[in-house]
Design a protein around this motif. Structure first.
Motif, short mmCIF file in Angstrom:
data_model
loop_
_atom_site.label_atom_id
_atom_site.label_comp_id
_atom_site.label_asym_id
_atom_site.label_seq_id
_atom_site.Cartn_x
_atom_site.Cartn_y
_atom_site.Cartn_z
N SER A 282 37.72 37.89 33.28
CA SER A 282 37.96 38.49 34.60
C SER A 282 39.45 38.78 34.80
O SER A 282 40.32 38.12 34.21
CB SER A 282 37.48 37.54 35.70
N SER A 283 39.72 39.76 35.61
CA SER A 283 41.09 40.11 35.95
C SER A 283 41.10 40.91 37.23
O SER A 283 40.38 41.92 37.36
CB SER A 283 41.73 40.93 34.81
N LYS A 285 40.19 42.44 40.47
CA LYS A 285 38.91 42.61 41.16
C LYS A 285 37.72 42.61 40.21
O LYS A 285 36.57 42.66 40.64
CB LYS A 285 38.93 43.92 41.95
N THR A 286 38.00 42.58 38.92
CA THR A 286 36.93 42.58 37.92
C THR A 286 36.51 41.16 37.61
O THR A 286 37.34 40.33 37.24
CB THR A 286 37.39 43.27 36.63
N ASN A 287 35.23 40.87 37.79
CA ASN A 287 34.70 39.55 37.53
C ASN A 287 33.59 39.69 36.49
O ASN A 287 32.50 40.16 36.80
CB ASN A 287 34.15 38.93 38.81
N ARG A 288 33.88 39.31 35.26
CA ARG A 288 32.90 39.50 34.19
C ARG A 288 33.09 38.45 33.09
O ARG A 288 34.06 37.68 33.10
CB ARG A 288 33.03 40.90 33.56
#
Length: 411
Positions: A282-283, A285-288
């Motif tokens: 994740s980084s 706003k990206t949550n993966r």
């Protein structure tokens, strides 16, 4: 031949000690620490049964053993590990130190004391050693031989095709358009004449030898698979009977878990061992999460094969994958999630196996009902050949066996 003890501190028999062993092909070096970290002594012994006895006596001369840490329990330390386990000694697998941790030098005594210090400092986090014995060890050695035979056969057919590209025109045109099986059978049956006669006859001889080598390897692989089918059926009947678990993927997962799967603390640790645990990526706003590129890659391959098989013929898996895709997950993410779920299932099948439905009486029940294989297969939506394999115990399937028995015993 052993080296003298470099340092010995008087110790009472009641003293608890921790031991580290640096293993090699011909010798092992053992170092002993007290539970307070004091160096008691070290010794080099030969990697033989007599050496193992000497090592054990040396450790016990300082007091009672709390724990032994061995580097390479599945390689150079395999024999020592089996011997100590037979003596009811608790063993931990020592993680090989990184290069940066060896700034103070490297030698057998230094590595042995480092192993002992790691055992003393991290007794709960170090992995338990595999037993390396029993039916799982039988499966492991046969799987390894089969894997090398598969690689050799692939190399042979590749060499045949490459040789045909540069072969004389008469040979090249003669064997054009044949599939792999027909090509090997035809080349193996040729009679090219003396190999010293010409380029054409020499090439023909080379192709015939390669084709016969391919046939020999095929026979070897088939025999190995027959042996593995028996062993896997004995070691994990519940696992091999579960839908999607082929014989080779099941054998691979059994080898990864080892003969003492209770050493795995949880299904999450088994997933990490198989390289199926999710890695945060994740980084902002990206949550993966992303695929795990660590762990046992052969076990990861086995999970991948099971996932692909279920994606093609299992409705529950198809529905699950559809829900994940609807959430915006990519194909790689879907496979990652599937492999994680299969790893969880495989762990429980290995550690807590379920009873397997009996299949010995299915054929008699079908005969009593007066039904043919084709009629039975059409009634439950299966293939006749698949039911025949199930009745003969050649290919277990718990789900199919339950459905088949329900149909046979229905009024």
């Amino acid at each position: 031949m052993t080296t003298p003890i470099t340092a010995v501190i008087d110790s009472s028999p009641e003293l608890e000690v921790v031991t580290g062993v640096d293993t090699h092909a011909d010798t092992h070096h053992v170092a002993v620490l007290s539970v307070t970290g004091a160096r008691l002594g070290d010794l080099q012994v030969p990697a033989t049964t007599e050496g193992y006895k000497q090592l054990l006596a040396f450790i016990r001369s300082f007091g009672s053993m709390r724990l032994v840490g061995i580097e390479g329990t599945s390689s150079y330390g395999a024999g020592l590990t089996r011997y100590l386990m037979a003596q009811a000694v608790e063993i931990r697998e020592i993680v090989r130190p990184r290069r940066a941790q060896r700034r103070h030098g490297k030698s057998d005594p230094i590595d042995a004391y480092a192993a002992a210090a790691q055992t003393l400092a991290e007794p709960e986090t170090l992995p338990l050693a595999k037993t390396g014995d029993g039916i799982i060890e039988q499966i492991r050695v046969l799987v390894g031989v089969r894997r090398s035979a598969i690689k050799a056969r692939v190399a042979v057919i590749r060499q045949i095709k490459c040789m045909l590209i540069t072969a004389p025109e008469a040979i090249r045109t003669r064997w054009e358009g044949l599939n792999e099986r027909c090509l090997v059978e035809s080349l193996a049956a040729t009679r090219p004449g003396p190999a010293t006669g010409s380029v054409t006859t020499a090439t023909g001889h080379a192709l015939r030898r390669l084709a016969r080598r391919h046939q020999y390897l095929t026979v070897e692989i088939t025999e190995l698979e027959d042996d593995l089918r028996v062993l896997v059926g004995q070691a994990a009947p519940a696992m091999i009977a579960r839908k999607g678990y082929g014989m080779i993927p099941t054998a691979t997962l059994l080898v990864t878990a080892g003969a003492n799967p209770e050493r795995l603390r949880s299904e999450a640790s088994f997933a990490a061992l198989c390289g199926a645990s999710p890695i945060p990526a994740s980084s902002g706003k990206t949550n993966r999460y992303r695929l795990n590129r660590g762990g046992d890659r052969q076990a990861n391959w086995a999970l991948h094969q099971i996932a692909l098989g279920r994606l093609s013929n299992d409705e529950r898996t198809k529905n699950y994958a559809g829900r994940l895709r609807a959430q915006g997950k990519s194909k790689k993410d879907v496979l990652r999630c599937l492999k994680r779920a299969i790893a969880r299932e495989a762990f429980h099948l290995i550690v807590h196996p379920e009873p397997v439905p009996a299949t010995e009486d299915l054929r008699d029940l079908r005969h009593q009902r007066g039904a043919t294989l084709v009629q039975a297969a059409m009634s439950i939506g299966a293939e006749p050949a698949r039911l025949s394999e199930l009745e003969r115990g050649k290919r277990p399937n718990a789900e199919l066996a339950t459905a088949y028995r329900a149909w046979l015993t229905a009024a």
